[in-house]
Write an enzyme that holds these catalytic residues in place. Structure first.
Site, PDB file in Angstrom:
ATOM      1  N   CYS A 217      11.177 -11.647   1.460  1.00  0.00           N
ATOM      2  CA  CYS A 217      12.535 -12.151   1.236  1.00  0.00           C
ATOM      3  C   CYS A 217      13.205 -12.351   2.594  1.00  0.00           C
ATOM      4  CB  CYS A 217      13.334 -11.155   0.397  1.00  0.00           C
ATOM      5  SG  CYS A 217      15.071 -11.622   0.250  1.00  0.00           S
TER       6      CYS A 217
ATOM      7  N   LYS B 287      45.729   9.526   6.899  1.00  0.00           N
ATOM      8  CA  LYS B 287      45.998   8.091   6.851  1.00  0.00           C
ATOM      9  C   LYS B 287      47.124   7.761   5.873  1.00  0.00           C
ATOM     10  CE  LYS B 287      43.297   5.692   9.010  1.00  0.00           C
ATOM     11  NZ  LYS B 287      41.906   5.371   9.030  1.00  0.00           N
TER      12      LYS B 287
ATOM     13  N   LYS C 195      49.208   7.974  14.570  1.00  0.00           N
ATOM     14  CA  LYS C 195      47.900   7.466  14.972  1.00  0.00           C
ATOM     15  C   LYS C 195      48.092   5.991  15.310  1.00  0.00           C
ATOM     16  CE  LYS C 195      43.062   7.376  13.674  1.00  0.00           C
ATOM     17  NZ  LYS C 195      42.775   5.948  13.729  1.00  0.00           N
TER      18      LYS C 195
ATOM     19  N   CYS D  16      16.427  -6.913  -4.977  1.00  0.00           N
ATOM     20  CA  CYS D  16      15.401  -7.948  -4.888  1.00  0.00           C
ATOM     21  C   CYS D  16      14.062  -7.252  -4.704  1.00  0.00           C
ATOM     22  CB  CYS D  16      15.701  -8.834  -3.685  1.00  0.00           C
ATOM     23  SG  CYS D  16      14.311  -9.811  -3.158  1.00  0.00           S
TER      24      CYS D  16
ATOM     25  N   CYS E  52      15.256 -15.563  -2.218  1.00  0.00           N
ATOM     26  CA  CYS E  52      13.812 -15.820  -2.239  1.00  0.00           C
ATOM     27  C   CYS E  52      13.295 -16.070  -3.644  1.00  0.00           C
ATOM     28  CB  CYS E  52      13.054 -14.659  -1.598  1.00  0.00           C
ATOM     29  SG  CYS E  52      13.070 -13.145  -2.564  1.00  0.00           S
TER      30      CYS E  52
ATOM     31  N   GLU F 123      51.464  13.716  15.180  1.00  0.00           N
ATOM     32  CA  GLU F 123      51.937  12.519  15.897  1.00  0.00           C
ATOM     33  C   GLU F 123      51.335  11.265  15.285  1.00  0.00           C
ATOM     34  OE1 GLU F 123      49.930  14.036  19.374  1.00  0.00           O
ATOM     35  OE2 GLU F 123      48.782  12.174  19.502  1.00  0.00           O
TER      36      GLU F 123
ATOM     37  N   TYR G 254      47.346  10.780  24.894  1.00  0.00           N
ATOM     38  CA  TYR G 254      47.377  11.826  23.861  1.00  0.00           C
ATOM     39  C   TYR G 254      46.250  12.857  23.932  1.00  0.00           C
ATOM     40  CZ  TYR G 254      44.349   8.301  21.686  1.00  0.00           C
ATOM     41  OH  TYR G 254      43.380   7.374  21.443  1.00  0.00           O
TER      42      TYR G 254
ATOM     43  N   ASP H 256      47.313   2.216  16.356  1.00  0.00           N
ATOM     44  CA  ASP H 256      46.233   1.284  16.078  1.00  0.00           C
ATOM     45  C   ASP H 256      46.026   0.384  17.292  1.00  0.00           C
ATOM     46  OD1 ASP H 256      44.298   0.437  14.459  1.00  0.00           O
ATOM     47  OD2 ASP H 256      45.575  -0.619  13.030  1.00  0.00           O
TER      48      ASP H 256
ATOM     49  N   CYS I  60      16.668 -13.084  -7.093  1.00  0.00           N
ATOM     50  CA  CYS I  60      17.286 -13.039  -5.766  1.00  0.00           C
ATOM     51  C   CYS I  60      17.677 -14.458  -5.336  1.00  0.00           C
ATOM     52  CB  CYS I  60      16.295 -12.433  -4.781  1.00  0.00           C
ATOM     53  SG  CYS I  60      16.841 -12.581  -3.074  1.00  0.00           S
TER      54      CYS I  60
HETATM   55  S1  IVH Z   1      43.237  12.187  19.346  1.00  0.00           S
HETATM   56  C1  IVH Z   1      39.315  14.365  19.540  1.00  0.00           C
HETATM   57  N1  IVH Z   1      45.513  11.019  18.892  1.00  0.00           N
HETATM   58  O1  IVH Z   1      41.965   7.309  16.708  1.00  0.00           O
HETATM   59  C2  IVH Z   1      40.341  13.451  19.081  1.00  0.00           C
HETATM   60  N2  IVH Z   1      43.542   9.741  18.627  1.00  0.00           N
HETATM   61  O2  IVH Z   1      39.685   7.965  14.816  1.00  0.00           O
HETATM   62  C3  IVH Z   1      40.757  12.490  20.114  1.00  0.00           C
HETATM   63  N3  IVH Z   1      43.942   7.418  17.998  1.00  0.00           N
HETATM   64  O3  IVH Z   1      39.248   7.020  18.850  1.00  0.00           O
HETATM   65  C4  IVH Z   1      41.658  11.504  19.592  1.00  0.00           C
HETATM   66  N4  IVH Z   1      46.133   7.528  17.967  1.00  0.00           N
HETATM   67  O4  IVH Z   1      41.365   5.834  19.504  1.00  0.00           O
HETATM   68  C5  IVH Z   1      44.196  10.892  18.908  1.00  0.00           C
HETATM   69  N5  IVH Z   1      47.598  10.108  18.571  1.00  0.00           N
HETATM   70  C6  IVH Z   1      46.292   9.974  18.588  1.00  0.00           C
HETATM   71  C7  IVH Z   1      45.664   8.755  18.289  1.00  0.00           C
HETATM   72  C8  IVH Z   1      44.272   8.682  18.312  1.00  0.00           C
HETATM   73  C9  IVH Z   1      45.075   6.746  17.791  1.00  0.00           C
HETATM   74  C10 IVH Z   1      42.609   6.830  17.848  1.00  0.00           C
HETATM   75  C11 IVH Z   1      41.648   7.090  18.968  1.00  0.00           C
HETATM   76  C12 IVH Z   1      40.402   7.622  18.349  1.00  0.00           C
HETATM   77  C13 IVH Z   1      40.581   7.303  16.919  1.00  0.00           C
HETATM   78  C14 IVH Z   1      39.932   8.365  16.087  1.00  0.00           C
END
Ligand code: IVH
Length: 701
Positions: free
Chosen positions: A455, A337, A129, A449, A434, A127, A250, A131, A431
């Protein structure tokens, strides 16, 4: 003087008082956000705002729009999560993903388990991720009772009243709900709504009279994530309500009813009334997971919200539980990612920053440019070799990229666009802070340094590190104050903080009785500190919070740790062998620890600190009753019922330390098939050895 009854104010009186109130609030805002030295308490500030609003509501034509800043740290009550909120390991390419699944596979040994996690058979959920800002919502008997931010993963901030204003967060779960459950998910803002919010904030700012258009009043959010986080962290829930916030659910934390699978849990979430991302899919096998990643990547730009990758989660909760987690990341999930977003801009200058360990780091100052929704004005240049290799010069046109939360980097230079006057960069040999010589030992990339604590850059960086959240966590002491205190010789070392008196601060600009009291109270509250935080606070190279915890757990007390570190300077010593036997600590970290203790001024700083703070012995977390709590165990040979990794994870979960080699400190050696020299060594030292079955019987199966 008692304030006049608002109902009795004339318009002229109201106008005069409003002006006064606005000036007082602007002053308080500046003290908070710019000077980092609050002058009045939150309650006093709230009283001012309330009075202002009451008057404005009686005289609407005197009202002015006021942009709002997110609340400062410390404004919300703390909440301990029922289960820690973990983060995710990152993968950047297919090989990283393959390695992740390989490590899952290697965790298991029984044929039936291995079959479930084979490359083509493993059941996953993949799924987007999101932001945004992660939040944990606690429901009791189906009713929302608490909402908390992630915080440091263990303790977050109580934002219940604000989160209650988000329409996508159910106040009550539909249908049958567990007695108690923590629902985790992401609060986010869509891209169009974020742009509109910034436009509104800007319009409000421009509507102010010109003399009031000061920097501290201008608020624009850099990206949708900051906008979401800033909107949740408001002191006034009505501001949160006015912001277009949304929520995707999630995950779960502590609960009285564990689901059987991730996928089944999503069905429950939907039935309870949550939004679950529509792009979440079940996939069987790695190839299907990767294919879904590619599909989501293709849609990324056209989605209305920001995502930065795809999360893979092993579907079966039984497997999730057995895999457990390492440090702060689960072994059963991975964030794959997307490639970093890039942009082109002009490099205006190269400046040198001096870090707390004295490293000279070149930083590129850029003409600000938007990279994937974030305004970037600086980028790291790493070290002098990097500058030379890329031949980066002031005035160059460069391509920069941002990979997740990582500081932006310079990818390439366009030589065709170079101005004729641009000269090659010459790295300083002294440096800039300092004036001490900056030396680069053979074979190393970093120039440092040699000024040590004379420093100011190094000393102030160390102080800054010392008060950060994972270290001494002293609120109310910003960078600006640290630099000023250092300059005025008020605080030169961490121990000096604990000798601060009200009279030292009273005459200082920007410090009022209340802010002085708050700071002294924050310092006093840290006179007792846990060993792991203390070790982390020292700012030793390569000793981050995870390593500090390992050391605290292994040595138990400050005295034991310190004696061991001093003894370990002899590489032939038992102390040295013991140090590198700690899992995840190798010769390189050991070298930095030993180097720290070899420095006279570090030992002095430690002696000095020990006089003013009390360092608590490390307490093994909640494994009381465990037969192996606090015991040191070593595994050797191949186990039959589970892999070494799973055995190790279980031992650690029960409070044991797992070492890599046998020493006098070993309590149990667990001997599998074809064990080598360790068994003989154990016998020689009189260490108790157990077979795999005896071991399983000891820990209860
Ligand atoms: S699962 C144990 N699912 O990513 C894992 N996290 O780097 C629990 N996040 O702190 C997280 N989308 O804030 C999960 N579909 C998704 C997500 C997600 C964003 C964020 C979440 C977490 C961070 C981890």
């Amino acid at each position: 003087m008692k304030a006049a009854d608002v109902a009795k104010l004339t318009k002229a009186q109201a106008s005069k008082e409003l002006e006064k109130l606005r000036a007082e609030m602007a002053r308080a805002d500046e003290a908070y956000h710019v000077k980092d030295a609050p002058e009045i308490s939150d309650a006093e500030y709230d009283a001012l705002r309330k009075r202002l609003e009451t008057i404005e509501s009686r005289f609407p034509d005197l009202a002015e729009m006021r942009p709002v800043a997110p609340a400062p740290a410390g404004a919300f009550a703390k909440v301990t999560h029922g289960k820690p909120m973990l983060s995710l390991d990152n993968a950047f390419d297919k090989d990283d993903v393959e390695r992740f699944f390989q490590s899952v596979r290697n965790f298991f040994v029984r044929p039936e388990d291995v079959a479930r996690v084979e490359r083509d058979a493993i059941a996953l959920v993949a799924e987007p991720k999101i932001d945004g800002l992660s939040c944990s919502l606690t429901y009791e008997n189906g009713v929302l009772v608490k909402a908390a931010t992630r915080g440091d993963g263990t303790i977050g901030e109580d934002v219940t009243i604000n989160v209650r204003t988000i329409a996508e967060v159910p106040q009550k779960l539909k249908g049958k709900a567990p007695d108690r459950i923590e629902i985790r998910g992401e609060v986010y803002m869509t891209k169009p709504e974020f742009l509109k919010l910034n436009e509104t904030l800007e319009a409000e700012f421009l509507a102010l009279p010109p003399e009031k258009q000061t920097k501290s009043r201008r608020r624009q959010f850099a990206n949708p994530r900051n906008a979401a986080a800033g909107s949740v962290r408001q002191l006034d829930p009505e501001i949160t309500r006015s912001r277009p916030l949304r929520f995707f659910a999630y995950a779960w934390g502590a609960t009285t009813e564990e689901p059987k699978s991730q996928w089944e849990f999503y069905a429950r979430l939907k039935a309870w009334g949550f939004q679950v991302n529509k792009l979440a899919e079940r996939a069987t096998g790695i190839d299907a997971a990767l294919a879904h990643h590619a599909e989501i990547a293709e849609q990324r730009a056209s989605l209305p919200y920001d995502i930065d990758g795809v999360v893979y989660k092993i579907d079966s909760v039984d497997l999730q539980d057995r895999l457990g987690f390492v440090g702060r990341t689960p072994r059963w999930a991975l964030a794959h990612k997307f490639p970093a977003e890039q942009a082109q801009t002009i490099l205006e200058s190269i400046e040198i920053q001096v870090g707390r360990t004295g490293a000279l780091t070149p930083v590129a100052y850029l003409k600000p440019v938007n990279v994937g929704g974030v305004l970037v004005a600086r980028a790291t240049l790493h070290n002098e070799d990097e500058i030379q290799r890329k031949d980066v010069r002031a005035g160059d046109t460069v391509v920069i990229q941002r990979a997740g939360d990582v500081i932006p980097q310079i990818v390439s230079v366009d030589p065709d666009k170079r101005p004729k006057s641009a000269k090659p960069y010459k790295f300083p040999e002294t440096c800039p802070e300092c004036g001490s010589a900056a030396v680069r030992p053979e074979g190393e990339v970093v120039r440092r340094c040699t000024g040590g604590l004379i420093c100011p850059a190094q000393a102030t960086e160390r102080l800054r590190h010392f008060v950060t959240r994972s270290a001494f966590d002293i609120e109310g002491l910003g960078e600006k104050s640290i630099v000023e205190f250092f300059h005025d010789k008020l605080v030169r070392t961490p121990a000096d903080l604990f000798r601060l008196k009200a009279s030292d601060l009273e005459e200082r600009e920007g410090w009022k009785e209340k802010s002085i009291q708050n700071l002294l109270a924050a310092i006093a509250a840290r006179r007792t500190i846990s060993l792991d935080r203390f070790i982390y606070a020292l700012g030793i190279r390569q000793v981050g919070d995870a390593t500090a915890k390992l050391l605290a757990k292994h040595y138990g007390t400050l005295a034991a740790w310190r004696d061991a570190m001093e003894a370990a300077s002899d590489p032939e010593s038992e102390a040295y062998a013991d140090l590198i036997s700690i899992d995840q600590i190798g010769p390189s970290v050991a070298e930095d620890l030993i180097a720290f203790f070899a420095e006279d001024h570090n030992r002095k700083a430690l002696d000095d600190l020990a006089k003013v703070v009390e360092v608590e012995a490390f307490v093994v977390p909640s494994t009381s009753g465990s037969p192996i709590a606090d015991k040191t165990v070593v595994f050797t040979g191949s186990l039959e019922k589970m892999t070494r990794n799973e055995a190790k994870a279980r031992a650690e979960a029960l409070g044991a330390k797992v070492a890599g080699s046998v020493s006098k400190k070993t309590d149990y050696l667990i001997v599998g098939a074809d064990a080598g020299s360790k068994a003989a060594k154990a016998q020689e030292l009189g260490v108790k050895t157990l077979t795999e079955d005896e071991w399983l019987a000891l820990i209860g199966g």
